[in-house]
Design a protein around this motif. Structure first.
Motif, PDB file in Angstrom:
ATOM      1  N   SER A 250      -3.612  11.473  -2.367  1.00 24.80           N
ATOM      2  CA  SER A 250      -2.540  10.554  -1.984  1.00 24.80           C
ATOM      3  C   SER A 250      -1.668  11.158  -0.882  1.00 24.80           C
ATOM      4  O   SER A 250      -1.216  10.454   0.020  1.00 24.80           O
ATOM      5  CB  SER A 250      -1.692  10.169  -3.198  1.00 24.80           C
TER       6      SER A 250
ATOM      7  N   PHE B 184       0.824  -1.206   0.000  1.00 23.39           N
ATOM      8  CA  PHE B 184       0.000   0.000   0.000  1.00 23.39           C
ATOM      9  C   PHE B 184       0.860   1.259   0.000  1.00 23.39           C
ATOM     10  O   PHE B 184       0.564   2.222  -0.712  1.00 23.39           O
ATOM     11  CB  PHE B 184      -0.952  -0.013   1.197  1.00 23.39           C
TER      12      PHE B 184
ATOM     13  N   MET C 198       0.937   4.100  -2.922  1.00 22.02           N
ATOM     14  CA  MET C 198       0.652   5.507  -2.621  1.00 22.02           C
ATOM     15  C   MET C 198       1.825   6.411  -3.001  1.00 22.02           C
ATOM     16  O   MET C 198       1.627   7.534  -3.497  1.00 22.02           O
ATOM     17  CB  MET C 198       0.304   5.677  -1.144  1.00 22.02           C
TER      18      MET C 198
ATOM     19  N   LEU D 199       1.780   6.743  -6.766  1.00 27.76           N
ATOM     20  CA  LEU D 199       0.703   7.671  -7.131  1.00 27.76           C
ATOM     21  C   LEU D 199       1.107   9.123  -6.876  1.00 27.76           C
ATOM     22  O   LEU D 199       0.839  10.006  -7.692  1.00 27.76           O
ATOM     23  CB  LEU D 199      -0.551   7.358  -6.324  1.00 27.76           C
ATOM     24  N   LEU D 200       1.753   9.357  -5.750  1.00 31.25           N
ATOM     25  CA  LEU D 200       2.173  10.714  -5.392  1.00 31.25           C
ATOM     26  C   LEU D 200       3.198  11.252  -6.393  1.00 31.25           C
ATOM     27  O   LEU D 200       3.078  12.378  -6.870  1.00 31.25           O
ATOM     28  CB  LEU D 200       2.744  10.728  -3.974  1.00 31.25           C
TER      29      LEU D 200
ATOM     30  N   VAL E 142      -3.699  10.816   2.388  1.00 25.74           N
ATOM     31  CA  VAL E 142      -3.694   9.420   2.855  1.00 25.74           C
ATOM     32  C   VAL E 142      -2.350   9.066   3.478  1.00 25.74           C
ATOM     33  O   VAL E 142      -2.290   8.443   4.546  1.00 25.74           O
ATOM     34  CB  VAL E 142      -4.038   8.456   1.692  1.00 25.74           C
ATOM     35  N   LEU E 143      -1.261   9.484   2.854  1.00 20.53           N
ATOM     36  CA  LEU E 143       0.067   9.212   3.422  1.00 20.53           C
ATOM     37  C   LEU E 143       0.263   9.941   4.749  1.00 20.53           C
ATOM     38  O   LEU E 143       0.896   9.407   5.664  1.00 20.53           O
ATOM     39  CB  LEU E 143       1.159   9.610   2.427  1.00 20.53           C
TER      40      LEU E 143
END
Length: 84
Positions: free
Chosen positions: A69, A4, A8, A11-12, A72-73
């Motif tokens: 993202s 995960f 992420m 994605l970032l 979320v991080l």
């Protein structure tokens, strides 16, 4: 690192690079007096073209993915701590 976190981070990075590229693709919009005169003399269209609208939409999508993202991080890994 868990999968995960890797997803992420990818994605970032991808959304950040895409955001930079698509922001640089936007045309400059002049605000000076000479730009107002030149646009009124040489331009017959006042609306934006379909390409510019699509460019705006893609830029907004990249910005939303980047921010989501990042949030979320920040929630999952506070203060930059990543467990082994």
């Amino acid at each position: 690192m868990n999968p995960f976190l890797i997803i992420m981070l990818i994605l970032l990075v991808v959304s950040g690079l895409g955001l930079i590229v698509f922001i640089l693709l936007h045309s400059g919009k002049g605000t000076g007096i000479s730009d107002m005169i030149a646009s009124s003399v040489y331009s017959t269209q006042t609306g934006t073209s379909i390409v510019e609208k699509n460019l705006d939409r893609i830029t907004i999508i990249f910005a939303v993915v980047f921010l989501l993202s990042l949030i979320v991080l920040m929630i999952i890994y506070p203060q930059g701590t990543i467990a082994k």
